[in-house]
Scaffold this motif. Structure first.
Motif, PDB file in Angstrom:
ATOM      1  N   LEU B 127       0.796  -1.400   0.008  1.00  0.00           N
ATOM      2  CA  LEU B 127       0.068   0.079  -0.196  1.00  0.00           C
ATOM      3  C   LEU B 127       0.806   1.157   0.185  1.00  0.00           C
ATOM      4  N   SER B 128       0.818   1.980  -0.927  1.00  0.00           N
ATOM      5  CA  SER B 128       1.521   3.249  -1.155  1.00  0.00           C
ATOM      6  C   SER B 128       0.695   4.342  -0.999  1.00  0.00           C
ATOM      7  N   MET B 129       1.256   5.248  -0.129  1.00  0.00           N
ATOM      8  CA  MET B 129       0.325   6.580   0.163  1.00  0.00           C
ATOM      9  C   MET B 129       1.090   7.888   0.094  1.00  0.00           C
ATOM     10  N   ASP B 130       0.710   8.912  -0.627  1.00  0.00           N
ATOM     11  CA  ASP B 130       1.276  10.038  -0.608  1.00  0.00           C
ATOM     12  C   ASP B 130       0.419  10.989   0.540  1.00  0.00           C
ATOM     13  N   VAL B 131       1.600  11.360   1.472  1.00  0.00           N
ATOM     14  CA  VAL B 131       0.832  12.157   2.722  1.00  0.00           C
ATOM     15  C   VAL B 131       1.251  13.558   2.682  1.00  0.00           C
ATOM     16  N   LYS B 132       0.648  14.351   3.204  1.00  0.00           N
ATOM     17  CA  LYS B 132       0.787  15.952   3.514  1.00  0.00           C
ATOM     18  C   LYS B 132       0.228  16.359   4.751  1.00  0.00           C
ATOM     19  N   ARG B 133       0.917  17.174   5.268  1.00  0.00           N
ATOM     20  CA  ARG B 133       0.284  17.770   6.530  1.00  0.00           C
ATOM     21  C   ARG B 133      -0.920  18.665   6.000  1.00  0.00           C
ATOM     22  N   VAL B 134      -2.132  18.561   6.765  1.00  0.00           N
ATOM     23  CA  VAL B 134      -3.155  19.448   6.382  1.00  0.00           C
ATOM     24  C   VAL B 134      -3.834  19.903   7.814  1.00  0.00           C
ATOM     25  N   ASP B 135      -3.900  21.122   8.172  1.00  0.00           N
ATOM     26  CA  ASP B 135      -4.393  21.405   9.524  1.00  0.00           C
ATOM     27  C   ASP B 135      -3.978  20.471  10.623  1.00  0.00           C
ATOM     28  N   GLY B 136      -2.670  20.323  10.666  1.00  0.00           N
ATOM     29  CA  GLY B 136      -2.298  19.654  11.839  1.00  0.00           C
ATOM     30  C   GLY B 136      -2.352  18.132  11.636  1.00  0.00           C
ATOM     31  N   GLN B 137      -3.052  17.379  10.400  1.00  0.00           N
ATOM     32  CA  GLN B 137      -3.427  16.058  10.490  1.00  0.00           C
ATOM     33  C   GLN B 137      -2.488  15.659   9.221  1.00  0.00           C
ATOM     34  N   PHE B 138      -2.183  14.124   9.245  1.00  0.00           N
ATOM     35  CA  PHE B 138      -1.423  13.624   8.261  1.00  0.00           C
ATOM     36  C   PHE B 138      -2.525  13.260   7.331  1.00  0.00           C
ATOM     37  N   ARG B 139      -2.539  13.770   6.168  1.00  0.00           N
ATOM     38  CA  ARG B 139      -3.808  13.516   5.172  1.00  0.00           C
ATOM     39  C   ARG B 139      -3.262  12.835   3.946  1.00  0.00           C
ATOM     40  N   VAL B 140      -4.055  11.949   3.427  1.00  0.00           N
ATOM     41  CA  VAL B 140      -3.761  11.115   2.274  1.00  0.00           C
ATOM     42  C   VAL B 140      -4.021  12.067   0.999  1.00  0.00           C
ATOM     43  N   PHE B 141      -3.350  12.086   0.053  1.00  0.00           N
ATOM     44  CA  PHE B 141      -3.491  12.839  -1.233  1.00  0.00           C
ATOM     45  C   PHE B 141      -3.462  11.597  -2.280  1.00  0.00           C
ATOM     46  N   GLN B 142      -4.268  12.112  -3.564  1.00  0.00           N
ATOM     47  CA  GLN B 142      -4.409  11.306  -4.430  1.00  0.00           C
ATOM     48  C   GLN B 142      -3.908  11.868  -5.856  1.00  0.00           C
ATOM     49  N   ASN B 143      -3.763  10.990  -6.674  1.00  0.00           N
ATOM     50  CA  ASN B 143      -3.409  11.415  -8.031  1.00  0.00           C
ATOM     51  C   ASN B 143      -2.049  12.135  -8.230  1.00  0.00           C
ATOM     52  N   GLY B 144      -0.925  11.433  -7.839  1.00  0.00           N
ATOM     53  CA  GLY B 144       0.332  12.249  -7.701  1.00  0.00           C
ATOM     54  C   GLY B 144       0.317  13.366  -6.695  1.00  0.00           C
ATOM     55  N   GLY B 145      -0.585  13.374  -5.731  1.00  0.00           N
ATOM     56  CA  GLY B 145      -0.448  14.592  -4.835  1.00  0.00           C
ATOM     57  C   GLY B 145      -1.301  15.711  -5.220  1.00  0.00           C
ATOM     58  N   ARG B 146      -2.126  15.457  -6.067  1.00  0.00           N
ATOM     59  CA  ARG B 146      -2.822  16.733  -6.441  1.00  0.00           C
ATOM     60  C   ARG B 146      -4.258  17.051  -5.686  1.00  0.00           C
ATOM     61  N   ILE B 147      -4.916  15.654  -5.205  1.00  0.00           N
ATOM     62  CA  ILE B 147      -6.149  15.899  -4.627  1.00  0.00           C
ATOM     63  C   ILE B 147      -6.136  15.332  -3.219  1.00  0.00           C
ATOM     64  N   ASP B 148      -6.393  16.224  -2.282  1.00  0.00           N
ATOM     65  CA  ASP B 148      -6.667  16.026  -0.780  1.00  0.00           C
ATOM     66  C   ASP B 148      -7.891  14.876  -0.817  1.00  0.00           C
ATOM     67  N   THR B 149      -7.778  13.775  -0.459  1.00  0.00           N
ATOM     68  CA  THR B 149      -8.916  12.946  -0.067  1.00  0.00           C
ATOM     69  C   THR B 149      -9.751  12.983   1.012  1.00  0.00           C
ATOM     70  N   GLY B 150      -8.960  13.764   1.843  1.00  0.00           N
ATOM     71  CA  GLY B 150      -9.699  13.914   3.206  1.00  0.00           C
ATOM     72  C   GLY B 150      -9.314  12.753   4.274  1.00  0.00           C
ATOM     73  N   ILE B 151      -8.977  11.662   3.721  1.00  0.00           N
ATOM     74  CA  ILE B 151      -8.544  10.469   4.634  1.00  0.00           C
ATOM     75  C   ILE B 151      -7.426  10.652   5.441  1.00  0.00           C
ATOM     76  N   ASP B 152      -7.447  10.339   6.885  1.00  0.00           N
ATOM     77  CA  ASP B 152      -6.471  10.367   7.817  1.00  0.00           C
ATOM     78  C   ASP B 152      -5.306   9.321   7.541  1.00  0.00           C
ATOM     79  N   ALA B 153      -4.197   9.727   7.160  1.00  0.00           N
ATOM     80  CA  ALA B 153      -3.010   8.773   6.948  1.00  0.00           C
ATOM     81  C   ALA B 153      -2.880   7.893   7.966  1.00  0.00           C
ATOM     82  N   LEU B 154      -2.902   8.042   9.295  1.00  0.00           N
ATOM     83  CA  LEU B 154      -2.683   7.145  10.308  1.00  0.00           C
ATOM     84  C   LEU B 154      -3.762   5.859   9.930  1.00  0.00           C
TER      85      LEU B 154
END
Lengths: 201, 251
Positions: B127-154
């Motif tokens: 399972l590969s995940m692109d993760v970025k900090r958003v509002d103090g949360q680790f958030r999973v991004f989609q499509n090469g880091g272009r779309i914030d899925t709103g999913i919590d990475a943890l």
């Protein structure tokens, strides 16, 4: 010619290509006549022991392998293929193997703690008994392992171990029957060297 | 004991290896098959082939390139990009892949992880995940880091492990391309929650970054692309350096 037994278990692409790369003639086959005609036999395998043993039995390959082993034909089992050479496995139940090597196959997680299962990655061999199969293998060579079950009670055929919480049998062999728990076809140059050594035995 | 692993990643587009900086400004590097051979000879422990545009444009992987590489390089190969169905797994496994990495495909259809693990075994599913900090949360991004899925990475990492993922690739979008070191904070947060191997990605710029990564105990493998492609870090030298610093390495 080396026959790579095709009994519907596992991906034979890399194994077949690695032999081709080494210039060793091989054929992926499930045909009894072709297997019988081969100089040597490789028994591959990925997946569950129970399924694989059942397939070997239902295709008649189990009886054929026992017969050819008794006649002195060189056989190499790889990963699950090695485990199938033993007498029994306790992978989700109890299953009979080919019984060509003494020993059984048991879950790794019951005997180690604090380590991840599967045992996956590159590990080093401790050669416990010298054997012609190691003609081109040194003590600092690494091989690629992926498995969750391992052989035990196999002192009579134990050739090398790899340390992973316990001494995991990595190479077993007796007379003309060998097994490697690791994947030589995925172990880079050292893996290829071992396959070549087997082919030249 | 098993070694820590060094994994070059070959991002492939139109049959060529490319590498972006923060996923943009892509530069052509070389032929994937030649690169695979080069890395194998330099001591790479594993190779990842990633079709970076597949998920965005629905392109299929170039399986002939994979087949060629798998016919000449005999170390574990992971393939990702555009893996949406079990048929996609089947297609790349038949061409010599050992592991298949799912990213967007698993976000769109989380059941894919479990179904693939059941069919091909946990060890096969990454399972590969692109993760970025958003509002103090680790958030999973989609499509090469272009779309914030709103999913919590943890939560996503834990879900992945529970459903049969055999490994996690954690790519930090925050550190990717900056060459200032791996995202140790993000990696620790995730690796504390799972027992499966974690592969760190994003941010490696020099050999010390790998030593910091392994000394921090937050990953089993370090993955990088451009620093290897542009020969800023030589894999052989990197592994010798790590071994001298008491990290077990296959040399």
């Amino acid at each position: 010619m080396i026959a790579i037994i095709d009994y519907g278990c596992g991906n034979l692409f890399s194994l077949s290509r690695s032999l081709q790369f080494l210039g060793i003639e091989s054929k992926i086959t499930g045909d009894a006549a072709e297997i019988s005609d081969a100089d040597k036999i490789i028994l591959p395998g990925v997946g569950a022991f129970g399924d694989a043993a059942e397939k070997l039995n239902s295709t008649g390959h189990a009886d054929l392998l026992k017969k050819l082993a008794k006649e002195g034909r060189y056989i190499l089992g790889i990963c699950l293929g090695m485990q199938l050479l033993f007498e029994k496995s306790y992978e989700y139940g109890e299953h009979s193997g080919l019984g060509l090597l003494e020993g059984g196959v048991y879950p790794l997680d019951a005997d180690i703690s604090g380590l991840k299962v599967p045992h996956m990655g590159w590990n080093k061999l401790d050669i416990v008994r010298d054997d012609p199969i190691f003609a081109n293998t040194g003590k600092d060579d690494y091989f690629y392992f992926v498995h969750s079950f391992y052989a035990k009670n196999c002192d009579s055929c134990l050739l090398a171990t790899a340390e992973y919480g316990v001494d995991v049998p990595a190479v077993a062999g007796r007379d003309n029957v060998y097994g490697t728990q690791f994947h030589p076809e995925k172990s880079g140059e050292k893996g290829l060297a071992l396959l070549k050594t087997f082919a030249e035995l | 004991m098993i070694t820590k692993r060094i994994i070059p990643c070959l991002d492939v587009r139109d049959g060529r290896v490319v590498k972006g900086v923060n996923f943009e400004g892509i530069k052509d590097v070389a032929s994937p098959v030649d690169m695979a051979k080069f890395y194998n000879e330099s001591g790479a422990d594993e190779l990842v082939f990633y079709d970076i545009t597949a998920s965005h444009e629905g392109r299929r992987l170039f399986t002939d390139i994979l087949r060629q590489a798998a016919s000449e390089v005999f170390i574990p190969l992971t393939v990702g990009g555009g893996i949406n169905t079990l048929d996609d797994f089947d297609r790349v496994l038949k061409c010599g892949a050992d592991k298949v990495s799912v990213n967007s495909g698993a976000i769109k259809n989380p059941e894919l992880i479990g179904k693939a693990a059941k069919k091909y075994g946990d060890q096969c599913v990454v399972l590969s995940m692109d993760v970025k900090r958003v509002d103090g949360q680790f958030r999973v991004f989609q499509n090469g880091g272009r779309i914030d899925t709103g999913i919590d990475a943890l939560e996503w990492a834990v879900y992945g492990q529970k459903n049969g993922a055999g490994e996690l690739v954690v790519n930090s979008i925050d550190t990717d391309g900056l060459k200032n070191g791996f995202d140790l904070e993000m990696l620790k947060a995730i690796s504390d929650l799972v027992t499966i191997p974690v592969i760190a990605s994003g941010g490696a710029g020099k050999k010390e970054d790998f030593l910091d990564l392994f000394n921090a105990g937050v990953a089993d493998a370090g993955l990088a692309a451009s620093i290897f492609h542009f020969k800023q870090v030589n894999i052989k030298e990197l592994k010798l350096y790590l071994r001298e610093n008491n990290i077990e390495m296959r040399i």
